[in-house]
Design a protein around this motif. Sequence first.
Motif, PDB file in Angstrom:
ATOM      1  N   ARG A  86     -46.566  31.470 -37.373  1.00 59.51           N
ATOM      2  CA  ARG A  86     -47.640  30.769 -36.664  1.00 59.51           C
ATOM      3  C   ARG A  86     -49.020  31.147 -37.188  1.00 59.51           C
ATOM      4  O   ARG A  86     -50.034  30.654 -36.677  1.00 59.51           O
ATOM      5  CB  ARG A  86     -47.550  31.036 -35.165  1.00 59.51           C
ATOM      6  N   THR A  87     -49.079  32.003 -38.184  1.00 57.44           N
ATOM      7  CA  THR A  87     -50.361  32.326 -38.803  1.00 57.44           C
ATOM      8  C   THR A  87     -50.311  31.960 -40.280  1.00 57.44           C
ATOM      9  O   THR A  87     -49.270  32.092 -40.939  1.00 57.44           O
ATOM     10  CB  THR A  87     -50.705  33.823 -38.670  1.00 57.44           C
ATOM     11  N   HIS A  88     -51.451  31.522 -40.789  1.00 55.45           N
ATOM     12  CA  HIS A  88     -51.542  31.139 -42.193  1.00 55.45           C
ATOM     13  C   HIS A  88     -51.244  32.327 -43.106  1.00 55.45           C
ATOM     14  O   HIS A  88     -50.531  32.194 -44.113  1.00 55.45           O
ATOM     15  CB  HIS A  88     -52.939  30.586 -42.473  1.00 55.45           C
ATOM     16  N   ASP A  89     -51.762  33.493 -42.761  1.00 56.27           N
ATOM     17  CA  ASP A  89     -51.561  34.675 -43.595  1.00 56.27           C
ATOM     18  C   ASP A  89     -50.080  35.017 -43.746  1.00 56.27           C
ATOM     19  O   ASP A  89     -49.633  35.428 -44.832  1.00 56.27           O
ATOM     20  CB  ASP A  89     -52.309  35.876 -43.013  1.00 56.27           C
ATOM     21  N   ALA A  90     -49.313  34.871 -42.653  1.00 48.15           N
ATOM     22  CA  ALA A  90     -47.888  35.176 -42.715  1.00 48.15           C
ATOM     23  C   ALA A  90     -47.174  34.246 -43.693  1.00 48.15           C
ATOM     24  O   ALA A  90     -46.305  34.676 -44.463  1.00 48.15           O
ATOM     25  CB  ALA A  90     -47.257  35.070 -41.330  1.00 48.15           C
ATOM     26  N   CYS A  91     -47.528  32.978 -43.692  1.00 49.32           N
ATOM     27  CA  CYS A  91     -46.894  32.012 -44.592  1.00 49.32           C
ATOM     28  C   CYS A  91     -47.230  32.324 -46.048  1.00 49.32           C
ATOM     29  O   CYS A  91     -46.361  32.268 -46.926  1.00 49.32           O
ATOM     30  CB  CYS A  91     -47.336  30.597 -44.230  1.00 49.32           C
TER      31      CYS A  91
ATOM     32  N   ASN B 100     -37.260  25.035 -42.038  1.00 53.51           N
ATOM     33  CA  ASN B 100     -36.269  24.897 -40.979  1.00 53.51           C
ATOM     34  C   ASN B 100     -36.709  25.485 -39.646  1.00 53.51           C
ATOM     35  O   ASN B 100     -36.261  25.031 -38.590  1.00 53.51           O
ATOM     36  CB  ASN B 100     -34.964  25.582 -41.424  1.00 53.51           C
ATOM     37  N   ALA B 101     -37.574  26.482 -39.640  1.00 51.69           N
ATOM     38  CA  ALA B 101     -37.941  27.176 -38.398  1.00 51.69           C
ATOM     39  C   ALA B 101     -38.497  26.194 -37.372  1.00 51.69           C
ATOM     40  O   ALA B 101     -39.305  25.325 -37.693  1.00 51.69           O
ATOM     41  CB  ALA B 101     -38.969  28.260 -38.687  1.00 51.69           C
ATOM     42  N   GLY B 102     -38.045  26.338 -36.131  1.00 53.22           N
ATOM     43  CA  GLY B 102     -38.520  25.450 -35.080  1.00 53.22           C
ATOM     44  C   GLY B 102     -38.436  26.101 -33.715  1.00 53.22           C
ATOM     45  O   GLY B 102     -37.695  27.060 -33.516  1.00 53.22           O
ATOM     46  N   TYR B 103     -39.220  25.552 -32.783  1.00 56.79           N
ATOM     47  CA  TYR B 103     -39.211  26.054 -31.416  1.00 56.79           C
ATOM     48  C   TYR B 103     -39.319  24.879 -30.450  1.00 56.79           C
ATOM     49  O   TYR B 103     -40.061  23.925 -30.689  1.00 56.79           O
ATOM     50  CB  TYR B 103     -40.370  27.017 -31.174  1.00 56.79           C
ATOM     51  N   GLN B 104     -38.547  24.956 -29.387  1.00 58.17           N
ATOM     52  CA  GLN B 104     -38.619  23.974 -28.315  1.00 58.17           C
ATOM     53  C   GLN B 104     -38.462  24.703 -26.986  1.00 58.17           C
ATOM     54  O   GLN B 104     -37.970  25.822 -26.933  1.00 58.17           O
ATOM     55  CB  GLN B 104     -37.513  22.920 -28.439  1.00 58.17           C
ATOM     56  N   MET B 105     -38.893  24.059 -25.913  1.00 61.67           N
ATOM     57  CA  MET B 105     -38.641  24.577 -24.569  1.00 61.67           C
ATOM     58  C   MET B 105     -38.619  23.394 -23.621  1.00 61.67           C
ATOM     59  O   MET B 105     -39.632  22.714 -23.447  1.00 61.67           O
ATOM     60  CB  MET B 105     -39.712  25.587 -24.150  1.00 61.67           C
ATOM     61  N   ALA B 106     -37.455  23.130 -23.059  1.00 66.98           N
ATOM     62  CA  ALA B 106     -37.350  22.036 -22.093  1.00 66.98           C
ATOM     63  C   ALA B 106     -38.222  22.357 -20.886  1.00 66.98           C
ATOM     64  O   ALA B 106     -38.318  23.508 -20.461  1.00 66.98           O
ATOM     65  CB  ALA B 106     -35.902  21.839 -21.669  1.00 66.98           C
ATOM     66  N   ARG B 107     -38.885  21.340 -20.336  1.00 64.46           N
ATOM     67  CA  ARG B 107     -39.812  21.565 -19.232  1.00 64.46           C
ATOM     68  C   ARG B 107     -39.435  20.708 -18.033  1.00 64.46           C
ATOM     69  O   ARG B 107     -38.765  19.685 -18.157  1.00 64.46           O
ATOM     70  CB  ARG B 107     -41.242  21.215 -19.658  1.00 64.46           C
ATOM     71  N   GLU B 108     -39.856  21.142 -16.877  1.00 64.07           N
ATOM     72  CA  GLU B 108     -39.762  20.349 -15.667  1.00 64.07           C
ATOM     73  C   GLU B 108     -41.163  19.889 -15.304  1.00 64.07           C
ATOM     74  O   GLU B 108     -42.135  20.601 -15.510  1.00 64.07           O
ATOM     75  CB  GLU B 108     -39.161  21.176 -14.530  1.00 64.07           C
ATOM     76  N   GLY B 109     -41.292  18.691 -14.755  1.00 65.63           N
ATOM     77  CA  GLY B 109     -42.603  18.169 -14.418  1.00 65.63           C
ATOM     78  C   GLY B 109     -43.154  17.303 -15.533  1.00 65.63           C
ATOM     79  O   GLY B 109     -42.538  17.148 -16.598  1.00 65.63           O
ATOM     80  N   GLY B 110     -44.326  16.729 -15.314  1.00 63.07           N
ATOM     81  CA  GLY B 110     -44.933  15.808 -16.250  1.00 63.07           C
ATOM     82  C   GLY B 110     -45.706  16.513 -17.335  1.00 63.07           C
ATOM     83  O   GLY B 110     -45.589  17.726 -17.546  1.00 63.07           O
ATOM     84  N   ILE B 111     -46.536  15.748 -18.015  1.00 63.37           N
ATOM     85  CA  ILE B 111     -47.313  16.302 -19.118  1.00 63.37           C
ATOM     86  C   ILE B 111     -48.226  17.429 -18.648  1.00 63.37           C
ATOM     87  O   ILE B 111     -48.578  18.328 -19.421  1.00 63.37           O
ATOM     88  CB  ILE B 111     -48.141  15.190 -19.806  1.00 63.37           C
ATOM     89  N   GLU B 112     -48.559  17.423 -17.355  1.00 56.75           N
ATOM     90  CA  GLU B 112     -49.413  18.482 -16.816  1.00 56.75           C
ATOM     91  C   GLU B 112     -48.767  19.863 -16.921  1.00 56.75           C
ATOM     92  O   GLU B 112     -49.454  20.883 -16.853  1.00 56.75           O
ATOM     93  CB  GLU B 112     -49.760  18.212 -15.353  1.00 56.75           C
TER      94      GLU B 112
ATOM     95  N   ILE C 179     -47.307  21.154 -19.488  1.00 62.99           N
ATOM     96  CA  ILE C 179     -47.393  21.744 -20.828  1.00 62.99           C
ATOM     97  C   ILE C 179     -48.683  22.539 -20.925  1.00 62.99           C
ATOM     98  O   ILE C 179     -49.766  21.971 -21.073  1.00 62.99           O
ATOM     99  CB  ILE C 179     -47.358  20.661 -21.923  1.00 62.99           C
ATOM    100  N   ASP C 180     -48.574  23.862 -20.864  1.00 65.98           N
ATOM    101  CA  ASP C 180     -49.778  24.682 -20.906  1.00 65.98           C
ATOM    102  C   ASP C 180     -50.210  24.905 -22.356  1.00 65.98           C
ATOM    103  O   ASP C 180     -49.427  24.719 -23.291  1.00 65.98           O
ATOM    104  CB  ASP C 180     -49.554  26.021 -20.197  1.00 65.98           C
ATOM    105  N   PRO C 181     -51.471  25.297 -22.581  1.00 64.73           N
ATOM    106  CA  PRO C 181     -51.989  25.464 -23.944  1.00 64.73           C
ATOM    107  C   PRO C 181     -51.192  26.452 -24.790  1.00 64.73           C
ATOM    108  O   PRO C 181     -51.005  26.230 -25.990  1.00 64.73           O
ATOM    109  CB  PRO C 181     -53.422  25.957 -23.716  1.00 64.73           C
ATOM    110  N   GLU C 182     -50.714  27.530 -24.186  1.00 65.76           N
ATOM    111  CA  GLU C 182     -49.972  28.539 -24.952  1.00 65.76           C
ATOM    112  C   GLU C 182     -48.677  27.963 -25.498  1.00 65.76           C
ATOM    113  O   GLU C 182     -48.317  28.182 -26.657  1.00 65.76           O
ATOM    114  CB  GLU C 182     -49.670  29.749 -24.066  1.00 65.76           C
ATOM    115  N   ARG C 183     -47.986  27.215 -24.651  1.00 64.04           N
ATOM    116  CA  ARG C 183     -46.730  26.612 -25.097  1.00 64.04           C
ATOM    117  C   ARG C 183     -46.978  25.562 -26.174  1.00 64.04           C
ATOM    118  O   ARG C 183     -46.273  25.501 -27.190  1.00 64.04           O
ATOM    119  CB  ARG C 183     -46.005  25.973 -23.912  1.00 64.04           C
ATOM    120  N   LEU C 184     -47.969  24.705 -25.972  1.00 65.34           N
ATOM    121  CA  LEU C 184     -48.281  23.671 -26.952  1.00 65.34           C
ATOM    122  C   LEU C 184     -48.619  24.304 -28.300  1.00 65.34           C
ATOM    123  O   LEU C 184     -48.184  23.829 -29.356  1.00 65.34           O
ATOM    124  CB  LEU C 184     -49.444  22.818 -26.457  1.00 65.34           C
ATOM    125  N   ASP C 185     -49.374  25.383 -28.258  1.00 69.81           N
ATOM    126  CA  ASP C 185     -49.752  26.092 -29.468  1.00 69.81           C
ATOM    127  C   ASP C 185     -48.524  26.629 -30.190  1.00 69.81           C
ATOM    128  O   ASP C 185     -48.393  26.513 -31.410  1.00 69.81           O
ATOM    129  CB  ASP C 185     -50.700  27.241 -29.104  1.00 69.81           C
TER     130      ASP C 185
END
Length: 291
Positions: free
Chosen positions: A106-111, A131-143, A145-151
């Motif tokens: 998640r950081t440019h330097d690491a890549c 290939n690396a990926g991350y997901q997290m199923a959520r309950e509720g609407g778009i509201e 999705i907090d900034p930390e998770r979106l990031d």
Amino acid sequence: MTTDQADRPTEFPPQQQEPPGSTAAMTPTPDHGEQSYQGSGKLTGLRTLITGGDSGIGRAVALAFAREGADVAFTYLPEERSDADATVGLVHDAGRRGFAYVADLRTHDACVEVVARAVGELGGLDVLVNNAGYQMAREGGIESIDPERLDRVFKTNLYALFWMTQEAVKHLKAGGCIINNSSIQAYDPSVSLLDYASTKAAINNATVNLAAELGPRGIRVNAVAPGPIWTPLQPATQPPEKVAKLGQDTPLGRAGQPAEVAPAFVFLASPRDASYVSGTVLGVTGGKPVF
């Protein structure tokens, strides 16, 4: 737990883990091709780098690449050390060189650091697998999705792909290739995975764009779009009741195994079999359409 005619599970015991998940904690253990994959020299001598190669699809790709004659470097998160060690063992058992790098992409330097290390230890680079990926199923609407998770979702799935590719193309020569891991979610998005699905649609677009840009340099760019696949990401990011029925909504009626996805990456990486394939998204979805 029942099985289909191909002896693949069609139902899983309800289970849940904390992200990013562990292979050892899964029931049943995923099939990465340990007993079934047989190489035929399709990738002999290629120097390959896979992000998120410790488990799931990444491990299956690392195993298949090694058995096809490639040397393999891959990244993993600190919590995934035991899975990473197992993958390195599979690569070595195939008689190839294997290198594992703990890195949060998640950081440019690491890549930048990962690509530099891989090029140094492999002696160059022929294939990059994002290939690396991350997901997290959520309950509720778009509201919900907090900034930390979106990031976390966007940086893991999309920013890292851009940063890794920027560094890799400095070393790829004509005949080299990049393979991105997309998803059926790019075509048939689940409401609970809005952010994840958005990144996968973006990956498809980036794949086509990069194929056009890098084609004149002799570098091919493609993607694989898996459907529901039995990997640690499932019990670590989905509620237990959804895990139990994973893949039952596909025409084949079951989830896929990582071993069933890896051959698509081998095909796209092969300079012999896929020499005229670029800008393509190859679906491995159990029958769900990718168009």
